[in-house]
Motif scaffolding. Sequence first.
Motif, PDB file in Angstrom:
ATOM      1  N   LYS A   2     -47.938 -41.681 111.980  1.00 31.11           N
ATOM      2  CA  LYS A   2     -48.156 -40.176 111.715  1.00 31.11           C
ATOM      3  C   LYS A   2     -46.942 -39.527 111.352  1.00 31.11           C
ATOM      4  O   LYS A   2     -46.801 -38.722 110.649  1.00 31.11           O
ATOM      5  N   LYS A   6     -45.531 -37.382 108.199  1.00 30.26           N
ATOM      6  CA  LYS A   6     -45.198 -36.042 108.440  1.00 30.26           C
ATOM      7  C   LYS A   6     -43.659 -35.882 107.939  1.00 30.26           C
ATOM      8  O   LYS A   6     -43.427 -35.078 106.920  1.00 30.26           O
ATOM      9  N   GLU A 287     -49.522 -21.894 115.807  1.00 37.79           N
ATOM     10  CA  GLU A 287     -50.170 -23.031 116.079  1.00 37.79           C
ATOM     11  C   GLU A 287     -50.822 -23.873 115.047  1.00 37.79           C
ATOM     12  O   GLU A 287     -51.419 -24.732 115.048  1.00 37.79           O
ATOM     13  N   PHE A 288     -50.792 -22.971 113.790  1.00 30.55           N
ATOM     14  CA  PHE A 288     -51.548 -23.692 112.573  1.00 30.55           C
ATOM     15  C   PHE A 288     -50.087 -23.936 111.894  1.00 30.55           C
ATOM     16  O   PHE A 288     -49.654 -23.435 110.891  1.00 30.55           O
ATOM     17  N   ASP A 289     -49.953 -25.317 112.135  1.00 34.65           N
ATOM     18  CA  ASP A 289     -48.632 -25.761 111.580  1.00 34.65           C
ATOM     19  C   ASP A 289     -48.937 -27.262 110.584  1.00 34.65           C
ATOM     20  O   ASP A 289     -48.075 -28.170 110.776  1.00 34.65           O
ATOM     21  N   GLU A 290     -49.946 -27.384 110.132  1.00 28.16           N
ATOM     22  CA  GLU A 290     -50.467 -28.586 109.530  1.00 28.16           C
ATOM     23  C   GLU A 290     -50.017 -28.787 108.280  1.00 28.16           C
ATOM     24  O   GLU A 290     -50.217 -29.761 107.596  1.00 28.16           O
ATOM     25  N   THR A 291     -49.508 -27.476 107.390  1.00 25.53           N
ATOM     26  CA  THR A 291     -49.135 -27.888 106.070  1.00 25.53           C
ATOM     27  C   THR A 291     -47.341 -28.108 105.999  1.00 25.53           C
ATOM     28  O   THR A 291     -46.831 -27.699 106.819  1.00 25.53           O
ATOM     29  N   GLN A 295     -44.625 -26.497 108.446  1.00 26.42           N
ATOM     30  CA  GLN A 295     -43.429 -27.465 109.198  1.00 26.42           C
ATOM     31  C   GLN A 295     -42.458 -27.150 108.753  1.00 26.42           C
ATOM     32  O   GLN A 295     -41.220 -27.153 109.545  1.00 26.42           O
TER      33      GLN A 295
END
Length: 385
Positions: A2, A6, A287-291, A295
């Motif tokens: 994973k 990333k 907390e919304f670091d998915e893209t 990042q």
Amino acid sequence: MKNALKIASLMLFAVAFVFVFGGCPGQQAGEDPVVRIGIHQPLTGASEVSGNLQLRGMQLAHELFPYVYVGRVRHRVELFIADNESNRYVAPRVVERLIDEDRVHLILGTASSPLAIPGAAVARDREIPIIAASATNPLVTLGNPWSFRVCFIDPFQGTVMANFAFHHVGARTAAIVQDSLSEYSLGLSRFFLDNFQRLGGRVLTMVNYNTGDRDFTEQLTAVKALNPDVIFAPGVVADSAHIIVQARQLGIAAPFLGGDTWDVGAFLSIGGDYVEGAAFSTMFSEEFDETPEVQQFLSEFRSRWPGESVAATTALGYDAYIVALDAIRRAGSLDPHRIREALVTANVPGVTGTTTFDENRDGIKPAFVKYVHDGQFRFLTLVEP
């Protein structure tokens, strides 16, 4: 595996930006023609906290992406930074200087609606595109085809916080404490009022103060006598924090709610333990670091300012710069009319979400609701437009 995926995703994202925006540190800056981008921000005065944090985001984006291709020619981006002094009368003069003396092709800013509105009027008259990052009052763009913003607007923000007060807090009565000199505070208060009453709540009073006041005893005493379930008090960060401190010292226990201006560290440092539990709408959450975009931004930010939280105004400043470069690239020209036309059709993945504009050139973005818990900002919920 994973982590490897990333890292690979971040590397591909960085390579893509080098290709799209022309970032190539090996070439000497003097060899390139220049794109001139103006920035006007409140770097001193009542809104200086938000202004300097927003400028930080713009400068970080510029540091990472200092070049853009205009047609087939790589251009170096040069920033022209001006202080509007948190003064609505200085702001338009600053924009005039950026256009007339610095000959900028596009303008970014500013961090406050009362400053953005007169500045955008000058940009309209001079026919230069201007992109606000966090100015949320509808008047910033209304009827002005040269004015854009990458954030949501107060009608949406006011609706979000009215719903939060009624459904999450369970409030049925409210008081509003508003800055009578601020279009931001007045507009957000009006939209909260309309939507809270539409839901069945009652606003017991609306009391006024002026930007920069430090004694709110009279207003808060009147609020205390009515014992509202919740208090809505949008304003610049220092004013709002001092209001909450004095309210708690007077024995007012009702929850305080506000808007996106509270999402800066100064709110915590000024308010201390008194702002515990205060909730507000904002436009970014770490907390919304998915893209890949988020990042990379967080990685770069944390390497420069370790231990600091990211203010939403910083993230929005970063996105405003990225949107500007994308429009210049797609325009293939430094003609302001062609840049404006390209902005209308923007669809740019960024830190605060993908920036697209509605018919009024306002950003279509979700709202994050945060609150103060144990002296830190904590994410509570996300509301889509």
